[in-house]
Design a protein around this motif. Structure first.
Motif, mmCIF file in Angstrom:
data_model
loop_
_atom_site.group_PDB
_atom_site.id
_atom_site.type_symbol
_atom_site.label_atom_id
_atom_site.label_comp_id
_atom_site.label_asym_id
_atom_site.label_seq_id
_atom_site.Cartn_x
_atom_site.Cartn_y
_atom_site.Cartn_z
ATOM 1 N N GLY A 145 0.817 -1.199 0.000
ATOM 2 C CA GLY A 145 0.000 0.000 0.000
ATOM 3 C C GLY A 145 0.853 1.253 0.000
ATOM 4 N N GLU A 146 0.221 2.380 -0.327
ATOM 5 C CA GLU A 146 0.975 3.630 -0.431
ATOM 6 C C GLU A 146 1.608 4.017 0.894
ATOM 7 O OE1 GLU A 146 0.365 7.965 -2.507
ATOM 8 O OE2 GLU A 146 -1.142 7.328 -1.053
ATOM 9 N N SER A 147 0.947 3.725 2.013
ATOM 10 C CA SER A 147 1.503 4.117 3.308
ATOM 11 C C SER A 147 2.816 3.395 3.583
ATOM 12 C CB SER A 147 0.494 3.837 4.431
ATOM 13 O OG SER A 147 0.221 2.447 4.530
ATOM 14 N N LEU A 148 2.933 2.136 3.170
ATOM 15 C CA LEU A 148 4.181 1.409 3.355
ATOM 16 C C LEU A 148 5.271 1.966 2.443
ATOM 17 C CD1 LEU A 148 4.658 -2.387 3.802
ATOM 18 C CD2 LEU A 148 6.081 -1.156 2.163
ATOM 19 N N VAL A 149 4.910 2.248 1.199
ATOM 20 C CA VAL A 149 5.879 2.810 0.258
ATOM 21 C C VAL A 149 6.412 4.140 0.787
ATOM 22 C CG1 VAL A 149 6.174 3.751 -2.069
ATOM 23 C CG2 VAL A 149 4.897 1.615 -1.728
ATOM 24 N N LYS A 150 5.531 4.970 1.319
ATOM 25 C CA LYS A 150 5.959 6.254 1.884
ATOM 26 C C LYS A 150 6.844 6.058 3.105
ATOM 27 C CE LYS A 150 2.334 9.390 0.282
ATOM 28 N NZ LYS A 150 1.248 10.322 0.695
ATOM 29 N N ALA A 151 6.552 5.014 3.903
ATOM 30 C CA ALA A 151 7.374 4.741 5.073
ATOM 31 C C ALA A 151 8.801 4.392 4.688
ATOM 32 C CB ALA A 151 6.764 3.598 5.891
ATOM 33 N N MET A 152 8.979 3.890 3.466
ATOM 34 C CA MET A 152 10.311 3.589 2.951
ATOM 35 C C MET A 152 10.938 4.799 2.269
ATOM 36 S SD MET A 152 11.213 0.474 3.706
ATOM 37 C CE MET A 152 12.485 0.074 2.483
ATOM 38 N N GLY A 153 10.271 5.944 2.323
ATOM 39 C CA GLY A 153 10.793 7.162 1.711
ATOM 40 C C GLY A 153 10.726 7.147 0.206
ATOM 41 N N ALA A 154 9.803 6.362 -0.357
ATOM 42 C CA ALA A 154 9.729 6.203 -1.805
ATOM 43 C C ALA A 154 8.350 6.578 -2.312
ATOM 44 C CB ALA A 154 10.062 4.759 -2.188
ATOM 45 N N SER A 155 8.171 6.534 -3.614
ATOM 46 C CA SER A 155 6.871 6.716 -4.246
ATOM 47 C C SER A 155 6.822 5.843 -5.488
ATOM 48 C CB SER A 155 6.615 8.186 -4.609
ATOM 49 O OG SER A 155 7.547 8.627 -5.585
ATOM 50 N N ILE A 156 5.646 5.335 -5.794
ATOM 51 C CA ILE A 156 5.417 4.519 -6.989
ATOM 52 C C ILE A 156 4.412 5.262 -7.855
ATOM 53 C CG2 ILE A 156 4.554 2.325 -7.885
ATOM 54 C CD1 ILE A 156 7.203 2.071 -6.390
ATOM 55 N N ASN A 157 4.809 5.572 -9.069
ATOM 56 C CA ASN A 157 3.942 6.313 -9.972
ATOM 57 C C ASN A 157 2.635 5.563 -10.194
ATOM 58 O OD1 ASN A 157 3.184 8.351 -11.804
ATOM 59 N ND2 ASN A 157 3.913 7.124 -13.534
ATOM 60 N N GLY A 158 1.520 6.198 -9.890
ATOM 61 C CA GLY A 158 0.207 5.598 -10.090
ATOM 62 C C GLY A 158 -0.392 4.967 -8.854
ATOM 63 N N LEU A 159 0.397 4.751 -7.802
ATOM 64 C CA LEU A 159 -0.130 4.157 -6.578
ATOM 65 C C LEU A 159 -0.789 5.237 -5.731
ATOM 66 C CD1 LEU A 159 -0.431 1.689 -4.703
ATOM 67 C CD2 LEU A 159 1.805 2.292 -3.724
ATOM 68 N N ARG A 160 -1.936 4.924 -5.189
ATOM 69 C CA ARG A 160 -2.695 5.855 -4.360
ATOM 70 C C ARG A 160 -3.611 5.055 -3.449
ATOM 71 N NH1 ARG A 160 -4.362 6.159 -9.767
ATOM 72 N NH2 ARG A 160 -6.560 5.667 -10.223
ATOM 73 N N PRO A 161 -4.189 5.682 -2.427
ATOM 74 C CA PRO A 161 -5.154 4.968 -1.582
ATOM 75 C C PRO A 161 -6.455 4.718 -2.337
ATOM 76 C CG PRO A 161 -4.265 6.915 -0.473
ATOM 77 C CD PRO A 161 -3.892 7.023 -1.904
ATOM 78 N N PHE A 162 -7.178 3.722 -1.908
ATOM 79 C CA PHE A 162 -8.480 3.420 -2.493
ATOM 80 C C PHE A 162 -9.443 4.559 -2.195
ATOM 81 C CE2 PHE A 162 -12.622 1.478 -2.901
ATOM 82 C CZ PHE A 162 -12.469 0.535 -3.913
ATOM 83 N N PRO A 163 -10.203 5.031 -3.191
ATOM 84 C CA PRO A 163 -11.124 6.144 -2.954
ATOM 85 C C PRO A 163 -12.451 5.669 -2.373
ATOM 86 C CG PRO A 163 -11.199 5.523 -5.263
ATOM 87 C CD PRO A 163 -10.172 4.620 -4.609
ATOM 88 N N ALA A 164 -12.970 6.377 -1.396
ATOM 89 C CA ALA A 164 -14.306 6.108 -0.870
ATOM 90 C C ALA A 164 -15.309 6.816 -1.773
ATOM 91 C CB ALA A 164 -14.421 6.604 0.563
ATOM 92 N N LEU A 165 -15.971 6.054 -2.640
ATOM 93 C CA LEU A 165 -16.884 6.613 -3.625
ATOM 94 C C LEU A 165 -18.325 6.354 -3.206
ATOM 95 C CD1 LEU A 165 -15.189 5.509 -6.976
ATOM 96 C CD2 LEU A 165 -14.985 7.697 -5.791
ATOM 97 N N ALA A 166 -19.160 7.398 -3.233
ATOM 98 C CA ALA A 166 -20.567 7.267 -2.857
ATOM 99 C C ALA A 166 -21.443 7.766 -3.989
ATOM 100 C CB ALA A 166 -20.853 8.050 -1.585
ATOM 101 N N GLY A 167 -22.478 7.005 -4.305
ATOM 102 C CA GLY A 167 -23.491 7.410 -5.263
ATOM 103 C C GLY A 167 -24.851 7.367 -4.598
ATOM 104 N N VAL A 168 -25.908 7.410 -5.383
ATOM 105 C CA VAL A 168 -27.263 7.369 -4.842
ATOM 106 C C VAL A 168 -27.540 5.957 -4.317
ATOM 107 C CG1 VAL A 168 -29.718 7.630 -5.341
ATOM 108 C CG2 VAL A 168 -28.052 9.179 -6.398
ATOM 109 N N GLY A 169 -27.590 5.823 -2.986
ATOM 110 C CA GLY A 169 -27.806 4.518 -2.377
ATOM 111 C C GLY A 169 -26.607 3.594 -2.474
ATOM 112 N N VAL A 170 -25.452 4.144 -2.783
ATOM 113 C CA VAL A 170 -24.242 3.335 -3.009
ATOM 114 C C VAL A 170 -23.107 3.867 -2.148
ATOM 115 C CG1 VAL A 170 -22.450 2.765 -4.685
ATOM 116 C CG2 VAL A 170 -24.847 2.683 -5.364
ATOM 117 N N ASP A 171 -22.434 2.977 -1.445
ATOM 118 C CA ASP A 171 -21.246 3.348 -0.681
ATOM 119 C C ASP A 171 -20.148 2.335 -0.969
ATOM 120 O OD1 ASP A 171 -21.888 5.695 1.130
ATOM 121 O OD2 ASP A 171 -23.555 4.349 1.605
#
Length: 298
Positions: free
Chosen positions: A51-77
């Motif tokens: 996960g991105e938090s582990l990669v950041k803990a190593m002082g690095a970054s991976i292009n395209g890696l990000r946390p999962f987004p919490a997406l909500a729609g009508v009646g959808v979570d």
């Protein structure tokens, strides 16, 4: 391309498997734990994602890696339950659940005290690769060279080529409600006939097949799905897992499913709901071991 974690593309899905999710406990102990993990993976049937938090803990970054987004729609979570590290542990031929338990406990000990197991889901192959609703899963998966192109990073910096991005959601089905529906209503939710798996030409626009038609996006949104059912007491559903050379293809599909593209919610939400959501980077291999150069070149 041979320098990728083979479990990403191996077919069929394993007869039994475990998804193990770890939280980061000690940044100081993390490098040594990753070194042990790198050696361990060479002898075990598993896929590992960071996960991105582990990669950041190593002082690095991976292009395209990000946390999962919490997406909500009508009646959808769609919740985000992002973790630092994920391991998809496979059973081998002839292995039983006891073997998975023993290997899980060995992995926990290997990663301690840097990482702590916080969630585990046990999964299995149903029939020849079906969801518990009875419908075949992953019908539109790309194969052979197309699967390699969809799932694996083909160019980039050292330690990234052959890597992959995993999107994971645990879905819980309301099977009593689903099985109470007519055959036609079930097929309309999925967009396929249960009897022969043929796609319905006149399926409603909310049908799952239409919402996630990979070729209907611009650019096309192909991923390699490796989902497996789960059962926990009287609760059951699908552990959805998709691999891609980026996370974008999965995310545009999820946004459309949630009604965020055109206001039309995927019919799947009528009988199922996601409980978790996580994004992970699956490093490539070098000489059979995890290639973590991308974490150490920062």
């Amino acid at each position: 391309m041979s320098h990728y974690q083979p479990g990403i593309l191996a077919t069929p899905v394993p007869a039994q498997a475990r998804h193990l999710f770890f939280a980061l406990e000690s940044v100081t102990d993390l490098p040594a734990a990753l070194d042990r993990l790198t050696q361990w993976l060479a002898g075990h049937a598993a896929v590992v994602g960071l996960g991105e938090s582990l990669v950041k803990a190593m002082g690095a970054s991976i292009n395209g890696l990000r946390p999962f987004p919490a997406l909500a729609g009508v009646g959808v979570d769609n919740p985000s339950t992002q973790h630092a590290l994920w391991c998809w542990l496979h059973s081998g031929e002839g292995d039983d659940r006891g073997d998975l338990l023993n290997r899980s406990q060995a992995l926990q000990a290997l990663l301690a005290p840097a990482l702590r197991l916080v969630m585990m889901n046990e999964t299995f192959r149903h029939k020849t690769g079906h969801d518990l609703t009875g419908y075949e899963d992953g019908t539109e998966n790309p194969h052979d060279d197309a699967a390699i192109a969809a799932a694996l990073v083909s160019h980039g910096a050292d330690g990234t080529v052959g890597g992959s991005f995993a999107a994971i959601q645990q879905w819980q089905h309301d099977l009593q409600r689903f099985h109470g529906l007519s055959a036609g209503a079930k097929d309309d939710i999925m967009g396929r006939r249960l009897s022969d798996n043929v796609e319905l030409e006149d399926a409603p626009i909310s049908a799952h097949v239409k919402r996630t038609a990979q070729e209907s996006f611009a650019p096309e949104a192909f991923v390699v799905r490796r989902s497996m059912p789960w059962i926990d007491g009287d609760r059951a559903g699908l552990m959805f897992l998709a691999f891609g050379f980026s996370l974008d293809a999965f995310e545009v599909q999820l946004r459309r499913m949630s009604g965020l593209e055109d206001g039309i919610v995927d019919g799947l939400y009528q009988i199922s709901q996601p409980l978790t959501g996580g994004y992970y980077w699956c490093p490539p291999l070098q000489d059979g071991h995890l290639d973590l150069r991308a974490l150490r070149s920062a």
